[in-house]
Design a protein around this motif. Sequence first.
Motif, PDB file in Angstrom:
ATOM      1  N   VAL A 289       1.182  -1.202  -0.075  1.00  0.00           N
ATOM      2  CA  VAL A 289       0.064   0.078  -0.001  1.00  0.00           C
ATOM      3  C   VAL A 289       0.931   1.215  -0.013  1.00  0.00           C
ATOM      4  O   VAL A 289       0.596   2.209  -0.632  1.00  0.00           O
ATOM      5  CB  VAL A 289      -0.891   0.055   1.180  1.00  0.00           C
ATOM      6  CG1 VAL A 289      -1.623   1.435   1.343  1.00  0.00           C
ATOM      7  CG2 VAL A 289      -2.165  -0.931   1.150  1.00  0.00           C
ATOM      8  N   ALA A 290       1.907   1.166   0.809  1.00  0.00           N
ATOM      9  CA  ALA A 290       2.943   2.261   0.917  1.00  0.00           C
ATOM     10  C   ALA A 290       3.439   2.606  -0.736  1.00  0.00           C
ATOM     11  O   ALA A 290       3.725   3.746  -1.157  1.00  0.00           O
ATOM     12  CB  ALA A 290       3.933   2.126   1.726  1.00  0.00           C
ATOM     13  N   GLY A 291       3.928   1.349  -1.236  1.00  0.00           N
ATOM     14  CA  GLY A 291       4.438   1.273  -2.557  1.00  0.00           C
ATOM     15  C   GLY A 291       3.308   2.119  -3.624  1.00  0.00           C
ATOM     16  O   GLY A 291       3.866   2.861  -4.458  1.00  0.00           O
ATOM     17  N   LEU A 292       2.468   1.722  -3.280  1.00  0.00           N
ATOM     18  CA  LEU A 292       1.136   2.423  -4.486  1.00  0.00           C
ATOM     19  C   LEU A 292       1.107   3.827  -4.155  1.00  0.00           C
ATOM     20  O   LEU A 292       1.157   4.654  -5.136  1.00  0.00           O
ATOM     21  CB  LEU A 292      -0.038   1.731  -4.086  1.00  0.00           C
ATOM     22  CG  LEU A 292      -1.219   1.966  -4.912  1.00  0.00           C
ATOM     23  CD1 LEU A 292      -1.080   1.781  -6.442  1.00  0.00           C
ATOM     24  CD2 LEU A 292      -2.625   1.603  -4.487  1.00  0.00           C
ATOM     25  N   SER A 293       1.266   4.615  -2.763  1.00  0.00           N
ATOM     26  CA  SER A 293       1.423   5.889  -2.674  1.00  0.00           C
ATOM     27  C   SER A 293       2.523   6.604  -3.500  1.00  0.00           C
ATOM     28  O   SER A 293       2.349   7.457  -3.824  1.00  0.00           O
ATOM     29  CB  SER A 293       1.067   6.124  -1.130  1.00  0.00           C
ATOM     30  OG  SER A 293       0.030   5.785  -0.674  1.00  0.00           O
ATOM     31  N   VAL A 294       3.667   5.857  -3.298  1.00  0.00           N
ATOM     32  CA  VAL A 294       4.688   6.095  -3.796  1.00  0.00           C
ATOM     33  C   VAL A 294       4.945   6.344  -5.203  1.00  0.00           C
ATOM     34  O   VAL A 294       5.254   7.394  -5.961  1.00  0.00           O
ATOM     35  CB  VAL A 294       6.057   5.422  -3.241  1.00  0.00           C
ATOM     36  CG1 VAL A 294       7.358   5.921  -4.090  1.00  0.00           C
ATOM     37  CG2 VAL A 294       6.317   5.759  -1.949  1.00  0.00           C
ATOM     38  N   ALA A 295       4.189   5.309  -5.862  1.00  0.00           N
ATOM     39  CA  ALA A 295       3.967   5.534  -7.403  1.00  0.00           C
ATOM     40  C   ALA A 295       3.358   6.584  -7.870  1.00  0.00           C
ATOM     41  O   ALA A 295       3.640   7.560  -8.671  1.00  0.00           O
ATOM     42  CB  ALA A 295       3.461   4.237  -7.791  1.00  0.00           C
ATOM     43  N   ALA A 296       2.225   6.898  -7.092  1.00  0.00           N
ATOM     44  CA  ALA A 296       1.451   8.189  -7.328  1.00  0.00           C
ATOM     45  C   ALA A 296       1.972   9.479  -7.296  1.00  0.00           C
ATOM     46  O   ALA A 296       2.113  10.245  -8.075  1.00  0.00           O
ATOM     47  CB  ALA A 296       0.122   8.202  -6.386  1.00  0.00           C
ATOM     48  N   GLU A 297       3.066   9.546  -5.967  1.00  0.00           N
ATOM     49  CA  GLU A 297       3.815  10.609  -5.826  1.00  0.00           C
ATOM     50  C   GLU A 297       4.624  10.916  -6.781  1.00  0.00           C
ATOM     51  O   GLU A 297       4.937  11.926  -7.075  1.00  0.00           O
ATOM     52  CB  GLU A 297       4.277  10.391  -4.442  1.00  0.00           C
ATOM     53  CG  GLU A 297       5.726  11.105  -4.234  1.00  0.00           C
ATOM     54  CD  GLU A 297       6.485  10.414  -2.993  1.00  0.00           C
ATOM     55  OE1 GLU A 297       7.792  10.349  -3.226  1.00  0.00           O
ATOM     56  OE2 GLU A 297       5.928  10.020  -2.054  1.00  0.00           O
ATOM     57  N   MET A 298       5.175   9.964  -7.527  1.00  0.00           N
ATOM     58  CA  MET A 298       6.405  10.029  -8.479  1.00  0.00           C
ATOM     59  C   MET A 298       5.732  10.127 -10.038  1.00  0.00           C
ATOM     60  O   MET A 298       6.411  10.230 -11.018  1.00  0.00           O
ATOM     61  CB  MET A 298       7.316   8.870  -8.522  1.00  0.00           C
ATOM     62  CG  MET A 298       7.973   9.048  -6.953  1.00  0.00           C
ATOM     63  SD  MET A 298       9.074   7.506  -7.054  1.00  0.00           S
ATOM     64  CE  MET A 298      10.653   8.019  -8.123  1.00  0.00           C
ATOM     65  N   GLY A 299       4.292  10.258 -10.025  1.00  0.00           N
ATOM     66  CA  GLY A 299       3.588  10.381 -11.330  1.00  0.00           C
ATOM     67  C   GLY A 299       3.478   9.445 -12.046  1.00  0.00           C
ATOM     68  O   GLY A 299       3.276   9.513 -13.525  1.00  0.00           O
ATOM     69  N   LEU A 300       3.681   7.932 -11.503  1.00  0.00           N
ATOM     70  CA  LEU A 300       3.592   6.867 -12.395  1.00  0.00           C
ATOM     71  C   LEU A 300       2.030   6.236 -12.063  1.00  0.00           C
ATOM     72  O   LEU A 300       1.457   6.150 -10.902  1.00  0.00           O
ATOM     73  CB  LEU A 300       4.527   5.740 -11.625  1.00  0.00           C
ATOM     74  CG  LEU A 300       6.065   6.155 -12.026  1.00  0.00           C
ATOM     75  CD1 LEU A 300       7.018   5.361 -11.294  1.00  0.00           C
ATOM     76  CD2 LEU A 300       6.562   6.446 -13.252  1.00  0.00           C
ATOM     77  N   SER A 301       1.856   5.709 -13.279  1.00  0.00           N
ATOM     78  CA  SER A 301       0.390   5.058 -13.398  1.00  0.00           C
ATOM     79  C   SER A 301       0.524   3.424 -12.925  1.00  0.00           C
ATOM     80  O   SER A 301       1.268   2.820 -13.704  1.00  0.00           O
ATOM     81  CB  SER A 301      -0.315   5.196 -14.572  1.00  0.00           C
ATOM     82  OG  SER A 301      -1.531   4.563 -14.608  1.00  0.00           O
TER      83      SER A 301
END
Length: 347
Positions: A264-276
């Motif tokens: 779940v934390a990784g999903l948030s980081v992907a969004a933070e870095m502009g990745l879909s």
Amino acid sequence: MTGPSPAGPGHRPTIKDVAALAGVSKGAVSMAFNGRPGVSEATRARVLAAAGALGWEPSLSARALSGSRTDTVGLAIARPARMLGLEPFYMEFISGIESVLADRGGALLLRLVKDADEEIGVQRAWWRSRQVSGSVLVDFRKDDPRASELAGLGLPAVAVGHPSLTGGLPSAWTDDAAAVGEAVRYLAALGHRRIARVGGAAELGHTAIRAAAFEAAAHELGLEQWSSIDTDFSGTQGARATRTLLASPHRPTAVLYDNDLTAVAGLSVAAEMGLSVPRDISLLAWDDSQLCRLTRPELSAMSHDVFGFGAEVARRLLTVLDGGQPEAGPVATPVLTPRGSTAPPRH
């Protein structure tokens, strides 16, 4: 409590000393410690206070002769209290244990400890003071000292871990190697050639088993790139590990996580870095708690019935306590549950 302590310097306290200090008979002391009817709560409290003041505990032989049994099971976990409250695995696992113990009128005695040495001391004290009938042991490490130490006490126990780690104790475990292999093969079948893994604590035996299985699967499938980063299972370290992976010039196209909190934390980081997700990066979690189904997209996971796992561990321990031979072998292997966080990589 009346009168001075009858135990002088160098005198090893006895049940007679406890009785004298508490102002009761030796039989009342025995009844108070065995939880038998015949003494009031006030008397029981007075006896326990006297025993504590003298440093007296009933011997293991007296425990055996009494024929009494408490239906309390011990569980010590080496986790910070704040983190344990956030980790879905242990909440579900404990609930599964409690569900079985409740049917027997039993209870779970939970203690948080710093390490294996502290746990050995806690388990020894529980057993010698008759607070537990047996214990569940978790988080085994390579050459873990608990199995031999607690077997020497005669403490009935069931170990949660692969038999290669648990020193001959009755055990219950999941086939983590098979599950990791299935996860990597699934991601490779989608077309991923650069796969990373965010693992758990490196010192834990099951982390080592998963890491070895991940590497073996990567070699077997001829992946272009693979890597693992160990964490403490927390969301904070899961986010940090994901950030490191996604900032790499050769970032992976898929990441496998060792628990749902780090995923779940990784999903948030992907969004933070502009990745879909899953267009730019696919994410696959472990354990599959409610957290995985509350995210957007929902997280694909290696689904594991953690509640059922806890219940089976409790059933095996109760079989040991009843003098039987518990079932041997692993519990159900985690199975792949694809959802919205995994897809073929974008070329």
